[in-house]
Scaffold this motif. Structure first.
Motif, PDB file in Angstrom:
ATOM      1  N   VAL A  48     -76.136 -15.221 -71.693  1.00 22.62           N
ATOM      2  CA  VAL A  48     -77.396 -14.820 -72.325  1.00 22.62           C
ATOM      3  C   VAL A  48     -78.571 -15.423 -71.564  1.00 22.62           C
ATOM      4  CG1 VAL A  48     -78.823 -14.985 -74.418  1.00 22.62           C
ATOM      5  CG2 VAL A  48     -76.378 -14.516 -74.622  1.00 22.62           C
ATOM      6  N   LYS A  75     -81.983 -11.376 -68.154  1.00 25.52           N
ATOM      7  CA  LYS A  75     -83.358 -11.265 -68.654  1.00 25.52           C
ATOM      8  C   LYS A  75     -83.379 -10.872 -70.136  1.00 25.52           C
ATOM      9  CE  LYS A  75     -87.513  -8.443 -68.049  1.00 25.52           C
ATOM     10  NZ  LYS A  75     -87.490  -7.204 -68.839  1.00 25.52           N
ATOM     11  N   ASN A  76     -82.457 -10.004 -70.510  1.00 23.76           N
ATOM     12  CA  ASN A  76     -82.398  -9.592 -71.918  1.00 23.76           C
ATOM     13  C   ASN A  76     -80.964  -9.222 -72.281  1.00 23.76           C
ATOM     14  OD1 ASN A  76     -82.072  -7.156 -70.624  1.00 23.76           O
ATOM     15  ND2 ASN A  76     -83.816  -6.139 -71.543  1.00 23.76           N
ATOM     16  N   CYS A  77     -80.722  -9.057 -73.571  1.00 19.72           N
ATOM     17  CA  CYS A  77     -79.377  -8.660 -73.967  1.00 19.72           C
ATOM     18  C   CYS A  77     -79.449  -7.704 -75.152  1.00 19.72           C
ATOM     19  CB  CYS A  77     -78.518  -9.874 -74.309  1.00 19.72           C
ATOM     20  SG  CYS A  77     -79.025 -10.778 -75.762  1.00 19.72           S
ATOM     21  N   LYS A 121     -94.963  -8.592 -75.879  1.00 23.09           N
ATOM     22  CA  LYS A 121     -93.633  -8.361 -75.339  1.00 23.09           C
ATOM     23  C   LYS A 121     -93.207  -6.928 -75.592  1.00 23.09           C
ATOM     24  CE  LYS A 121     -91.403 -12.876 -75.242  1.00 23.09           C
ATOM     25  NZ  LYS A 121     -90.188 -13.610 -75.612  1.00 23.09           N
ATOM     26  N   ASP A 141     -88.087  -6.804 -73.215  1.00 24.95           N
ATOM     27  CA  ASP A 141     -87.980  -8.260 -73.405  1.00 24.95           C
ATOM     28  C   ASP A 141     -87.072  -8.577 -74.579  1.00 24.95           C
ATOM     29  OD1 ASP A 141     -89.880  -9.092 -71.374  1.00 24.95           O
ATOM     30  OD2 ASP A 141     -91.403  -8.176 -72.659  1.00 24.95           O
ATOM     31  N   VAL A 142     -87.210  -7.817 -75.642  1.00 25.03           N
ATOM     32  CA  VAL A 142     -86.430  -8.081 -76.854  1.00 25.03           C
ATOM     33  C   VAL A 142     -85.782  -6.771 -77.314  1.00 25.03           C
ATOM     34  CG1 VAL A 142     -86.515  -8.868 -79.254  1.00 25.03           C
ATOM     35  CG2 VAL A 142     -88.074  -9.867 -77.567  1.00 25.03           C
ATOM     36  N   VAL A 143     -84.475  -6.778 -77.438  1.00 28.67           N
ATOM     37  CA  VAL A 143     -83.777  -5.580 -77.916  1.00 28.67           C
ATOM     38  C   VAL A 143     -83.154  -5.890 -79.277  1.00 28.67           C
ATOM     39  CG1 VAL A 143     -82.013  -3.844 -77.437  1.00 28.67           C
ATOM     40  CG2 VAL A 143     -83.251  -4.925 -75.541  1.00 28.67           C
ATOM     41  N   MET A 197     -84.049 -23.753 -72.701  1.00 27.18           N
ATOM     42  CA  MET A 197     -84.406 -22.398 -73.102  1.00 27.18           C
ATOM     43  C   MET A 197     -84.436 -22.278 -74.637  1.00 27.18           C
ATOM     44  SD  MET A 197     -82.694 -19.027 -71.409  1.00 27.18           S
ATOM     45  CE  MET A 197     -83.674 -18.839 -69.929  1.00 27.18           C
ATOM     46  N   PHE A 249     -83.791 -20.175 -77.948  1.00 25.50           N
ATOM     47  CA  PHE A 249     -83.027 -19.039 -78.448  1.00 25.50           C
ATOM     48  C   PHE A 249     -83.452 -18.680 -79.870  1.00 25.50           C
ATOM     49  CE2 PHE A 249     -80.127 -20.565 -75.171  1.00 25.50           C
ATOM     50  CZ  PHE A 249     -79.642 -19.390 -74.630  1.00 25.50           C
ATOM     51  N   SER A 280     -89.341 -16.768 -78.631  1.00 27.46           N
ATOM     52  CA  SER A 280     -88.136 -17.286 -77.984  1.00 27.46           C
ATOM     53  C   SER A 280     -87.926 -16.649 -76.611  1.00 27.46           C
ATOM     54  CB  SER A 280     -86.919 -17.076 -78.880  1.00 27.46           C
ATOM     55  OG  SER A 280     -86.855 -15.740 -79.295  1.00 27.46           O
ATOM     56  N   ASP A 281     -87.197 -17.360 -75.764  1.00 29.28           N
ATOM     57  CA  ASP A 281     -86.898 -16.840 -74.432  1.00 29.28           C
ATOM     58  C   ASP A 281     -85.815 -15.771 -74.485  1.00 29.28           C
ATOM     59  OD1 ASP A 281     -88.628 -18.688 -73.007  1.00 29.28           O
ATOM     60  OD2 ASP A 281     -87.188 -20.238 -73.618  1.00 29.28           O
ATOM     61  N   ARG A 282     -84.907 -15.937 -75.427  1.00 22.75           N
ATOM     62  CA  ARG A 282     -83.818 -14.972 -75.573  1.00 22.75           C
ATOM     63  C   ARG A 282     -83.543 -14.763 -77.055  1.00 22.75           C
ATOM     64  NH1 ARG A 282     -84.751 -14.998 -71.007  1.00 22.75           N
ATOM     65  NH2 ARG A 282     -83.374 -15.161 -69.178  1.00 22.75           N
ATOM     66  N   LEU A 283     -83.242 -13.518 -77.407  1.00 28.87           N
ATOM     67  CA  LEU A 283     -82.897 -13.218 -78.789  1.00 28.87           C
ATOM     68  C   LEU A 283     -81.527 -12.541 -78.805  1.00 28.87           C
ATOM     69  CD1 LEU A 283     -85.213 -11.982 -81.522  1.00 28.87           C
ATOM     70  CD2 LEU A 283     -83.190 -10.644 -81.076  1.00 28.87           C
TER      71      LEU A 283
END
Lengths: 98, 121, 119
Positions: A88, A92-94, B5, B116-118, C1, C3, C111-114
């Protein structure tokens, strides 16, 4: 981009849809999707073929729980939860294909 | 807000059989208030969410399909449908209750990669 | 990072809450921050203190509460989804709070990652 699949790939559209739509990247199989990573399942050929476009990973604690940890298809990379986190972080994204 | 974003909402489930479509729409409306770059994607059974002519009286459930028409008023104008999903269900853009951009699988995949966010429900 | 985590399913019925918890634990062990977990859809059922699993099973609700306490993870339950399903302040477990969907969007922005866990 990291694509996370959690549903059994036999009889569920998530895996097929991901393979159809997703641009080349990485796929992580978790929960009931881990069966896709095992030798002899009906989709083994497809998984092998897709390794040209995707790096495919499987969450081992989920595969161990299901008694199939010794049957991982060659080239599929085994990861633990720490490896899941790294995947993750590295992408860059998931997207979770719910 | 300085942090804009790209938010993508991926809808892959049909309405009414489960609550996901309705509650997903509730998040979309809230996201609009945050001035983010919002895209809605309809894939697989998610395409059925946009079918014209939904009549829910017989199942005593709220018909929320009209809300999709209101999205424009919230400045949510990026609605994408995958052509293959539509074809597989015998639907065309004329069957849908809002204007959408029809994308090929490949175009859809590229669009996902740019987010950026899915969020998927 | 940093989350942000979304949990869409209830405990016990579906593995998603377990997966999300184990992901959070691994992320924290690697030195990342899990600032918030947002519970949506049936995921709001993770927040009831009335949960009482058999003694030989994991206590999913308590596990989340402990994670919140030890690592300052903000456990947010969607108010609209919670009200639909009978989750109220009266039966809310320690470490959880009920708030709006804006908290989910804010988490996505900050957040940097979701990562979404669901069915």
């Amino acid at each position: 981009m990291l694509h996370i699949i959690n549903r059994s790939v036999l009889g569920n559209a998530a895996f097929d849809s991901c393979l159809r739509v997703a641009a080349p990247g990485e796929i992580l199989l978790i929960e009931d999707a881990v069966y896709a990573a095992t030798k002899g399942n009906a989709l083994e050929g497809k998984v092998r073929e897709m390794q040209n476009r995707f790096k495919i990973h499987v969450l081992m604690p989920d595969l161990e729980a299901r008694g199939l940890a010794d049957r991982v298809i060659d080239g599929v990379s085994p990861v633990d939860y720490g490896g899941f986190v790294d995947l993750v972080a590295a992408n860059k994204n998931c997207q979770s294909w719910l | 807000m300085s942090d804009i974003k790209k938010f993508m909402f991926v809808n892959r489930k049909a309405p009414y059989g489960t609550i996901y479509a309705l509650e997903s729409l509730e998040v979309v409306l809230i996201t609009a208030a945050f001035d983010q770059d919002v895209s809605l994607v309809f894939l697989d059974d998610g395409v059925y969410q946009l079918k014209k002519g939904q009549q829910t009286k017989g199942i005593e459930t709220k018909n929320f399909s009209t809300t999709y028409r209101a999205l424009e008023g919230y400045d949510i104008e990026k609605l994408y449908v995958e052509k293959e999903s539509m074809d597989a269900r015998g639907l065309t853009a004329e069957d849908l209750l809002v204007d959408v951009t029809v994308l090929t699988s490949k175009e859809m995949g590229e669009l996902m990669g740019q987010q950026d966010v899915v969020l998927s429900f | 990072m940093k989350f942000g985590i979304v949990v869409n399913e209830g405990p016990y019925q579906h593995q998603s809450s377990d997966s999300a918890y184990l992901f959070c634990k691994a992320a924290i062990a690697k030195g990342h921050n899990v600032d918030r977990v947002f519970f949506y859809h049936d995921g709001v059922n993770n927040a009831t203190k009335l949960t009482e699993p058999p003694q030989d099973d994991r206590n999913i609700v308590n596990r989340w509460s402990k994670l919140a306490e030890e690592h300052k993870v903000d456990l947010v339950v969607c108010v609209a989804a919670a009200m639909r399903r009978g989750i109220r302040d009266e039966n809310l477990a320690t470490g959880f709070r009920i708030s709006g969907l804006g908290q989910l969007v804010e988490m996505g922005v900050q957040s940097d990652r979701l990562v979404v866990f669901g069915d």
